[in-house]
Each structure stands twice: as structure tokens, then as C-alpha cells.
Design a protein around this motif. Structure first.
Motif, PDB file in Angstrom:
ATOM      1  N   THR A 148       0.765  -1.151  -0.076  1.00  0.00           N
ATOM      2  CA  THR A 148       0.066  -0.050   0.122  1.00  0.00           C
ATOM      3  C   THR A 148       1.032   1.248   0.141  1.00  0.00           C
ATOM      4  O   THR A 148       1.772   1.561   0.914  1.00  0.00           O
ATOM      5  N   THR A 149       0.465   2.205  -0.858  1.00  0.00           N
ATOM      6  CA  THR A 149       1.449   3.360  -1.090  1.00  0.00           C
ATOM      7  C   THR A 149       0.263   4.573  -1.258  1.00  0.00           C
ATOM      8  O   THR A 149      -0.699   4.470  -1.512  1.00  0.00           O
ATOM      9  N   GLY A 150       0.704   5.789  -0.744  1.00  0.00           N
ATOM     10  CA  GLY A 150      -0.288   6.961  -0.860  1.00  0.00           C
ATOM     11  C   GLY A 150      -1.120   6.973   0.014  1.00  0.00           C
ATOM     12  O   GLY A 150      -2.118   7.813   0.029  1.00  0.00           O
ATOM     13  N   GLU A 151      -1.575   5.878   1.067  1.00  0.00           N
ATOM     14  CA  GLU A 151      -2.581   6.108   1.923  1.00  0.00           C
ATOM     15  C   GLU A 151      -2.406   5.116   3.076  1.00  0.00           C
ATOM     16  O   GLU A 151      -1.251   4.271   3.021  1.00  0.00           O
ATOM     17  N   SER A 152      -2.878   5.593   4.297  1.00  0.00           N
ATOM     18  CA  SER A 152      -2.606   4.978   5.568  1.00  0.00           C
ATOM     19  C   SER A 152      -2.921   3.616   5.661  1.00  0.00           C
ATOM     20  O   SER A 152      -4.082   3.238   4.968  1.00  0.00           O
TER      21      SER A 152
ATOM     22  N   ASP B  82       1.949  -6.011   3.013  1.00  0.00           N
ATOM     23  CA  ASP B  82       2.211  -5.101   3.873  1.00  0.00           C
ATOM     24  C   ASP B  82       2.048  -5.666   5.294  1.00  0.00           C
ATOM     25  O   ASP B  82       2.902  -5.089   6.427  1.00  0.00           O
TER      26      ASP B  82
END
Length: 257
Positions: A49-53, A76
Motif C-alpha cells: 500500500t502506497t499513498g494512503e494509511s 504490508d
């Protein structure tokens, strides 16, 4: 190496029957920590996951010392789990991914969230094992549980941190399993169905499905063939995708002329 702490994850979600079976089995031989997705994440491969928590929540879990569910991918979960536990003074010695409901054989390993999570263990410098049972409606976990524990007892100090052992078990009663084959990856091919759900529309929606092909005249040194003959398979995998035999050859292709 004396293995004490195992991190268990999966791609079917933290409440699946398979991961609970894995935790139950391995809790007999090590301290178990769980970090797994909060729902189904099959076929996420090694995606992160990138760009979000990523939301992480500690949850109670039978037979585990500590457990977390996350909104992230299987990879993750390993990346975060190893680091989160390390920050709490707990060093993970091995990663186990599974028990997946559905086999991860041959080229399907490229899509597998189960194998992707195990590979992330390697990225984190931890040896890993992926375990799968060959049905999405699996009912028979006992032999897979036994192989997971036997692998731990026999090979925990032998598996290098850049290798994944990929274990696949048929979804049949233990007494019907033909044995164990040590295999290489084969081609996992399907009679693919990819129909438009409504071909009359100007905008089409497609839904992938497919039936695995049955092979004849191929050796059971291939995991896909051994599995269809009723064997459990164990295949060593590595994350290095380099085609070493072509490195010198491609220098002569004139790409940089």
C-alpha cells in the motif's frame, strides 16, 4: 539458529479457517505472532500500500502471543508486523504464510498473496514458508498442519533468509495423500473464461474465471503434475528474477548503439 518467534500471516483474512489452523499447529513449537489482513486479499501478489494509511488494530487471538489485523495487503502485514514487533523488543525468526484455501502452484505463484507475503519475509531478512491446501472450500487441513510443523522441526535452521519453501497439499483426507514430492514450478494453465457480463453494453464489465488444465505426459517433478496425482509438494523459491544466462548476450543486442 534457535527459532522462538514466528510471524503468521495470510491473504484470506485473519478470521479464515486456514490461518487459525496454522496458528494452532505452530503454537505447539514456537511463540506465535499474527499480523494479517482484516479481510480477503487473495491474488494481491507482492503488492504493498502506497499513498494512503494502513490501519492496524491489536486483537485477541487464540494460541497467539499477540495479534494484529490491518487494512493492508499480505506483504504490508509482514513488512509492518516485523517492524512493529521489533519496536516492541520482539525479533521474528520465521514467517509462515497460510494455510491458504486454494493451491499456489506453478505460475500462480506470481499472483499469490500467500507467496507474496512469504517473499516479503525474505525482503525483511527472515526465512519464510508458504502453505496452501488445494481448494477454495478446503476441508482438510491436518496434513498441511503436520507438514508446517515438520518443516519447522527439520528445517528452521536450514532455510536461508533469501528462500521461501512453498508447500501445497491436496484437499483430501490425510490417509489418501500419495506422499511428498520435492518439485520445481510448472506452468499452471487454465481453460480461461473471461466473459463480458453484458456484451450488449457499450461499456463492458469482465469477470475472470477458469478451470485448471489436467496434464498428461509430463513428469511429476513439476509441482502442478505431482499435485494432480495426489502428492503434497514442496518447492524452494527465491525472489531474484534475474535471467543470469542472458546478461552477457544482451550486451550484444545493440540496445545502446
Amino acid at each position: 539458529m534457535t527459532v522462538k518467534n514466528i510471524l503468521i500471516t495470510n491473504d484470506d483474512g485473519i478470521n479464515s479457517r486456514g490461518i487459525r489452523a496454522m496458528v494452532d499447529a505452530l503454537s505447539q513449537v514456537a511463540d506465535i505472532y499474527v499480523c494479517a489482513p482484516d479481510g480477503q486479499r487473495s491474488a494481491f501478489s507482492h503488492g504493498i500500500t502506497t499513498g494512503e494509511s494502513i490501519h492496524i488494530e491489536e486483537v485477541p487471538y487464540d494460541n497467539a502471543t499477540m495479534a494484529f489485523q490491518t487494512s493492508g495487503t499480505p506483504a504490508d502485514c509482514v513488512k509492518i508486523g516485523v517492524r512493529l514487533l521489533r519496536a516492541r523488543g520482539i525479533n521474528i525468526d520465521m514467517v509462515y504464510s497460510g494455510i491458504n484455501q486454494g493451491s499456489n502452484l506453478g505460475t500462480d505463484t506470481l499472483y499469490s498473496g500467500t507467496v507474496g507475503a512469504a517473499m516479503e519475509g525474505n525482503v525483511c531478512g527472515v526465512p519464510a514458508v508458504a502453505v496452501s491446501v488445494g481448494s477454495h472450500e478446503a476441508e482438510n487441513f491436518e496434513y498441511a498442519k503436520r507438514l508446517a510443523v515438520d518443516t519447522f522441526n527439520a528445517a528452521a535452521d536450514k532455510i536461508p533468509a533469501n528462500m521461501v519453501l512453498n508447500i501445497n497439499v491436496p484437499d483430501i483426507p490425510e490417509e489418501e495423500i500419495a506422499g511428498v514430492k520435492y518439485t520445481v514450478l510448472g506452468d499452471r494453465e487454465y481453460d480461461e473464461l473471461f466473459p463480458a457480463e453484458d456484451a450488449a453494453k457499450s461499456e463492458l464489465d469482465y469477470k475472470y474465471s477458469g478451470v485448471p488444465l489436467i496434464y498428461s505426459d509430463l513428469p511429476d517433478t513439476l509441482d502442478v503434475v505431482a499435485a494432480q496425482k495426489g502428492y503434497a509438494t514442496i518447492t524452494p523459491l527465491q525472489r531474484d528474477l534475474t535471467y543470469y544466462g542472458k546478461v552477457e548476450e544482451i550486451k550484444n543486442w545493440g540496445i545502446d548503439d
